[in-house]
Design a protein around this motif. Structure first.
Motif, mmCIF file in Angstrom:
data_model
loop_
_atom_site.group_PDB
_atom_site.id
_atom_site.type_symbol
_atom_site.label_atom_id
_atom_site.label_comp_id
_atom_site.label_asym_id
_atom_site.label_seq_id
_atom_site.Cartn_x
_atom_site.Cartn_y
_atom_site.Cartn_z
ATOM 1 N N ARG A 1 -50.142 32.451 -3.147
ATOM 2 C CA ARG A 1 -49.206 33.494 -2.766
ATOM 3 C C ARG A 1 -49.017 33.440 -1.244
ATOM 4 O O ARG A 1 -49.961 33.648 -0.498
ATOM 5 N N TYR A 2 -47.835 33.128 -0.856
ATOM 6 C CA TYR A 2 -47.607 32.989 0.581
ATOM 7 C C TYR A 2 -46.260 33.582 0.955
ATOM 8 O O TYR A 2 -45.367 33.753 0.130
ATOM 9 N N THR A 3 -46.152 33.891 2.228
ATOM 10 C CA THR A 3 -44.901 34.407 2.785
ATOM 11 C C THR A 3 -44.266 33.314 3.632
ATOM 12 O O THR A 3 -44.881 32.285 3.924
ATOM 13 N N LEU A 4 -43.035 33.571 4.037
ATOM 14 C CA LEU A 4 -42.353 32.604 4.899
ATOM 15 C C LEU A 4 -43.103 32.451 6.212
ATOM 16 O O LEU A 4 -43.256 31.337 6.736
ATOM 17 N N ASP A 5 -43.616 33.563 6.754
ATOM 18 C CA ASP A 5 -44.350 33.498 8.026
ATOM 19 C C ASP A 5 -45.616 32.662 7.897
ATOM 20 O O ASP A 5 -45.957 31.871 8.790
ATOM 21 N N SER A 6 -46.348 32.840 6.787
ATOM 22 C CA SER A 6 -47.585 32.064 6.622
ATOM 23 C C SER A 6 -47.279 30.591 6.414
ATOM 24 O O SER A 6 -48.035 29.714 6.863
ATOM 25 N N LEU A 7 -46.166 30.296 5.727
ATOM 26 C CA LEU A 7 -45.767 28.896 5.530
ATOM 27 C C LEU A 7 -45.414 28.250 6.869
ATOM 28 O O LEU A 7 -45.816 27.108 7.146
ATOM 29 N N ILE A 8 -44.699 28.977 7.721
ATOM 30 C CA ILE A 8 -44.326 28.465 9.046
ATOM 31 C C ILE A 8 -45.572 28.233 9.897
ATOM 32 O O ILE A 8 -45.701 27.221 10.588
ATOM 33 N N ALA A 9 -46.520 29.170 9.841
ATOM 34 C CA ALA A 9 -47.755 29.054 10.631
ATOM 35 C C ALA A 9 -48.548 27.823 10.204
ATOM 36 O O ALA A 9 -49.056 27.067 11.048
ATOM 37 N N HIS A 10 -48.645 27.604 8.883
ATOM 38 C CA HIS A 10 -49.372 26.428 8.396
ATOM 39 C C HIS A 10 -48.637 25.143 8.777
ATOM 40 O O HIS A 10 -49.268 24.147 9.191
ATOM 41 N N HIS A 11 -47.330 25.169 8.647
ATOM 42 C CA HIS A 11 -46.522 23.993 9.019
ATOM 43 C C HIS A 11 -46.722 23.638 10.486
ATOM 44 O O HIS A 11 -46.915 22.462 10.837
ATOM 45 N N ASN A 12 -46.682 24.646 11.358
ATOM 46 C CA ASN A 12 -46.840 24.399 12.798
ATOM 47 C C ASN A 12 -48.235 23.881 13.137
ATOM 48 O O ASN A 12 -48.392 22.986 13.977
ATOM 49 N N ALA A 13 -49.262 24.434 12.471
ATOM 50 C CA ALA A 13 -50.632 23.986 12.722
ATOM 51 C C ALA A 13 -50.799 22.530 12.275
ATOM 52 O O ALA A 13 -51.428 21.727 12.981
ATOM 53 N N TYR A 14 -50.231 22.198 11.123
ATOM 54 C CA TYR A 14 -50.337 20.816 10.621
ATOM 55 C C TYR A 14 -49.560 19.862 11.524
ATOM 56 O O TYR A 14 -50.009 18.744 11.806
ATOM 57 N N THR A 15 -48.395 20.298 12.015
ATOM 58 C CA THR A 15 -47.598 19.460 12.919
ATOM 59 C C THR A 15 -48.345 19.184 14.211
ATOM 60 O O THR A 15 -48.335 18.051 14.719
#
Length: 283
Positions: free
Chosen positions: A251-265
């Motif tokens: 269960r995730y939100t758009l904000d959490s998806l963006i945060a994970h994407h940025n950390a992985y990048t």
């Protein structure tokens, strides 16, 4: 490095060997050429290199210790734009470059100095006052080869022998081998430079280097802001931890998806920077 006028490695070897033979037979001019070649400053500047029996140069750009056979160069004049700020995580380094002469050349210099301790600079050894345009007039060299061609060829010979541009640059003072921006990060070990000198001298027929009095340490030459391995590990551990801590889950939100994407990048980009040596030009 010096274009079509460079001597090839084989021709360089034959020429340096001939000069060594002439110097051993008592030619001070040829000894001076060999010294300038090892210093890496060219003929006119090389002749001005002082002979100082200490490890401090009293403000000189370069100096030779005629009793130990060591060449010193104060790189603070050449690399004056390097950052002077350093943190605890940076590798300790110095801008005083110390290199050995070949044993054969060092012995000739020491003998000349002990016979005449009034010698003050390399140029005092010369008799015929050669210019950089003076032809070598050696059977081993091309008829048009000059002193300047020979001295300029030391850089290409170093690169061909050593294979690493950073070490070859410090060994031969051929800093055109390195991009200017890279000097802020390059800091080869003293032992790597000494080994590079040894490989170069052997390849051009001058024999082994003067051995150090003690074991050559791992001190670095050049950049003051090269990060140490421990610091690099800490950066990657922190970046990896951010990726793990910001996983989205089912269960995730758009904000959490963006945060994970940025950390992985950020994590992947660190690997890219480390492997290809690239950096953001505006940072």
């Amino acid at each position: 490095v010096c274009g079509d006028r460079c001597l090839g490695l084989e021709e360089f070897n034959l020429t340096a060997t001939s000069l060594r033979s002439e110097a051993e037979q008592g030619s001070p001019d040829d000894l001076a050429i060999l010294l300038c070649m090892c210093i890496g400053l060219g003929w006119e500047l090389g002749k001005q290199t002082p002979l100082i029996t200490s490890e401090t140069g009293n403000g000189y750009l370069a100096w030779l210790n005629p009793l130990t056979g060591w060449i010193f160069v104060d790189l603070s004049y050449v690399l004056k734009d390097l950052s002077k700020k350093a943190a605890l995580g940076h590798i300790e380094s110095t801008l005083v470059l110390k290199r050995p002469l070949p044993q054969s050349v060092a012995a000739l210099l020491e003998n000349a100095y002990r016979q005449n301790n009034q010698l003050q600079v390399v140029g005092d050894l010369t008799v015929h006052k050669k210019t950089s345009r003076k032809k070598l007039s050696l059977q081993s060299a091309h008829h048009s080869s000059s002193v300047a061609n020979l001295l300029g060829s030391i850089r290409s010979a170093a690169l061909a022998t050593i294979g690493r541009r950073d070490v070859a640059a410090f060994v031969s003072l051929g800093f055109e081998l390195i991009n200017k921006s890279d000097f802020h990060y390059i800091s080869p070990r003293v032992e790597e430079i000494w080994q590079g000198c040894s490989s170069l001298y052997q390849s051009i027929g001058l024999g082994p280097t003067v051995p150090p009095k003690e074991e050559v340490d791992a001190t670095r030459i050049g950049s003051r802001v090269t990060p140490g391995s421990t610091w690099i590990q800490e950066v990657f551990i922190e970046a990896s931890g951010q990726v793990d801590s910001q996983r989205c889950g089912k269960r995730y939100t758009l904000d959490s998806l963006i945060a994970h994407h940025n950390a992985y990048t950020r994590y992947v980009s660190l690997f890219m920077h480390m492997t290809v040596g690239c950096r953001h030009r505006r940072e």
